[in-house]
Enzyme design. Structure first.
Site, PDB file in Angstrom:
ATOM      1  N   CYS A 168       0.837  -1.207   0.000  1.00 30.51           N
ATOM      2  CA  CYS A 168       0.000   0.000   0.000  1.00 30.51           C
ATOM      3  C   CYS A 168       0.867   1.250   0.000  1.00 30.51           C
ATOM      4  O   CYS A 168       0.408   2.312   0.424  1.00 30.51           O
ATOM      5  CB  CYS A 168      -0.903   0.007   1.225  1.00 30.51           C
ATOM      6  SG  CYS A 168      -2.285  -1.105   1.084  1.00 30.51           S
ATOM      7  N   ASP A 169       2.096   1.147  -0.421  1.00 29.21           N
ATOM      8  CA  ASP A 169       2.970   2.311  -0.453  1.00 29.21           C
ATOM      9  C   ASP A 169       3.039   2.805  -1.882  1.00 29.21           C
ATOM     10  O   ASP A 169       3.407   2.063  -2.793  1.00 29.21           O
ATOM     11  CB  ASP A 169       4.366   1.924   0.047  1.00 29.21           C
ATOM     12  CG  ASP A 169       5.201   3.159   0.327  1.00 29.21           C
ATOM     13  OD1 ASP A 169       5.331   3.993  -0.594  1.00 29.21           O
ATOM     14  OD2 ASP A 169       5.702   3.295   1.447  1.00 29.21           O
TER      15      ASP A 169
END
Lengths: 377, 377
Positions: free
Chosen positions: B325-326
């Site tokens: 999720c980066d």
């Protein structure tokens, strides 16, 4: 900020090597500030920011919900005492077998941003709620997001329509205004997009219910940023502006905002040198660097506040670098960091605002260095 | 290149999740190629490139020496069977207590690049050999080095003089021409600098004995690069040019060149999507990214060769991204990667030339994902 508890812990325990010390009292205060600022929003703590069991347990006890990125994070949230109804699988990139595993664990809320992901959820987590992530421009954020997550609003309409047609609960939309977002109008624009999606689908009889406003709530680094209350008031105003009297359910996903300012990295000056006799700046090498947990210094995006035992002495600009044999392991060079000229090899320094995105980013064993140790107090 | 042994391993063992599979036969061939190319140089394998015990054991058995970055790497090399005389502590940034520990373990060869480091070695590893790292310009390297390590040649003279005055054995100089260096003249310039340091100190009666030519020997990625033999011949020529008939002892420190082409990452297509209906490229998300071991795609510096089960089908450019999720976890975007249009979610693909700087770079638990698994066969 290094709290007195953190300072006392370091002074008493004298941990050897670099470590991150996190004060749960600060996390508790942050949670209460979010509750107060946005009393009508559910708080989903972004577990990826810091998944320490003590942090998850505290937040679960306080009533927080949890935004997770993987099955492992779902299991951690469950272990901390959260019920499945308080957990969302917020990663838009999921293996179908991980969706199935999450469904088995009771998870019923999933993020999507394209039709292919909707189809995986429909097959492996039938009937679940899905929300579609919408792209924002990220303007005003210190750590602007790439276009990696989300789709344009007009496409989100199609994605949610597809979810509805496959028997899923087309539940809402999400956005993320970028990390360390200090420009409040970013929420205005994003909520305007969300409202468009709501309205278009409502005209077709598909009634969305939720807006997930993501994270982006800044923690304090060097600059003073508006407090949580100011954010809350502004966001509430934008919600009213776009949704009028029929406000949707709202979710927020603070990560850095919940734990960033609760943690401090303790590090040590390993070497101070110059590259030539007439070099105009010193190189200061610490025992932590980009691969030891400070990955967010990439491109010098985040500038942490550094506290030294020589503060007050005359300052001069330094290049700050980590301890590995990797030449990319440099923290601040383009904009050198002013540090006391009297700084000495062996001095212990504190890097503040490092409670988020440090311990888990750390390399597993690069150059033989162990991952960043973490103490939660 | 995925060898038949690697392909067979993946086909038979069906490892779940992303992993790196490394073929020791290739490492063995690489070691022999270096021996053949530079028969008069001692080979110090750069342990940081891949410290898998099987790799270290093989190389120790073949007679390799070891360049280490930390006490942990020294211990790994000793465990693999290397004697202390075959180990150098090659990191210029060392805590003094780590120097003392290395000295206790029998290490007598240390890298330095400033007087402060010399003083630590003189105090905690008295009488040891030191070599001073000299800055090179890094021109021609795919992954050019920053100015993090080394000092200008004129300063190296002073550093080694200081070592001599403190009772250390001023043993030589080192340089590193940059990773994936394809311009052979880089060695010419660096050897010229080394000779200047030798000559200046010889005039004062301080006789240096060794030139450590570092690494930089490229592994094959997409481009064809000169073979090890060509490198050896060219370097030997430059040695003769600068040092005439009194050639110094020489050391080389291959890391990527020893193990890079021996390893292959097996990964899976998790999602394929577009950001809008009229997006001109697909986004392809894998189950490995920047934080799962492919840190060297930072700034798209290294472009790995990718093999898919649909090779031969029509290609189209893709943005390639990791599973976290980066939003910074994107591998190739500025220069999109051409991949088959027929590629499908669930397809297994191979990323070649990933035997070096992958497993240990991997984040310890970012987003809950476990570090990259490694199989040495």
């Amino acid at each position: 900020m290094a709290t007195q508890r953190i300072l006392d812990f370091i002074a008493t325990r004298r941990p050897d090597g670099p470590c991150m010390v996190l004060d749960l009292d600060v996390v508790r205060e942050n949670y209460r500030a979010f509750e107060k600022a946005l009393p009508d929003s559910r708080i989903f703590y972004a577990v990826k920011a810091n998944p320490a069991p003590e942090v998850l347990k505290l937040l679960a006890d306080m009533g927080s919900s949890f935004d997770t990125a993987s099955v492992a994070e779902i299991e951690m949230a469950l272990d901390a005492g959260a019920t499945p109804s308080r957990i969302s699988f917020g990663n838009t990139i999921k293996k179908e077998r991980d969706i199935a595993r999450a469904y088995q664990l009771g998870i019923r809320l999933f993020a999507v941003d394209c039709e292919a992901e909707v189809e995986k959820v429909a097959r492996s987590a039938p009937g679940s709620r899905v929300f579609c992530r919408v792209l924002t421009d990220g303007e005003g954020a210190e750590w602007p997001l790439s276009r990696k997550f989300g789709c344009v609003p007009s496409m989100a309409v199609g994605v949610l329509r597809h979810a509805y047609s496959l028997g899923l609960d087309a539940y809402g939309v999400s956005f993320h205004v970028g990390s360390q977002q200090t420009d409040l109008s970013a929420w205005d624009r994003a909520l305007g997009d969300a409202e468009m999606v709501f309205k278009t689908l409502a005209d077709e009889g598909i009634v969305l219910k939720m807006v997930n406003m993501g994270g982006g709530f800044p923690t304090r680094y060097l600059k003073d940023v508006p407090q949580a209350e100011a954010y809350g008031q502004a966001i509430f105003g934008y919600l009213r502006k776009h949704f009028g009297n029929t406000l949707p359910e709202t979710i927020i996903e603070p990560g850095r905002g919940m734990v960033g300012n609760a943690g401090v990295v303790k590090t040590e000056v390993v070497l101070i040198s110059k590259k030539s006799e007439d070099d105009d700046k010193r190189w200061i090498y610490l025992d932590i660097g980009k691969f030891g947990g400070l990955a967010e210094t990439m491109d010098e995006a985040i500038r942490y506040k550094i506290v030294t035992p020589r503060d007050g002495d005359e300052l001069a600009p330094c290049v700050l670098a980590g301890p590995t044999c990797d030449s990319a392991d440099v923290l601040y060079e383009k904009t050198p960091y002013p540090l006391p000229l009297s700084l000495t090899i062996g001095d212990e320094i504190l890097i503040e605002g490092t409670g988020a995105y440090t311990t888990t980013y750390s390399a597993v064993a690069f150059n033989g260095f162990e991952p960043l140790r973490s103490y939660v107090i």
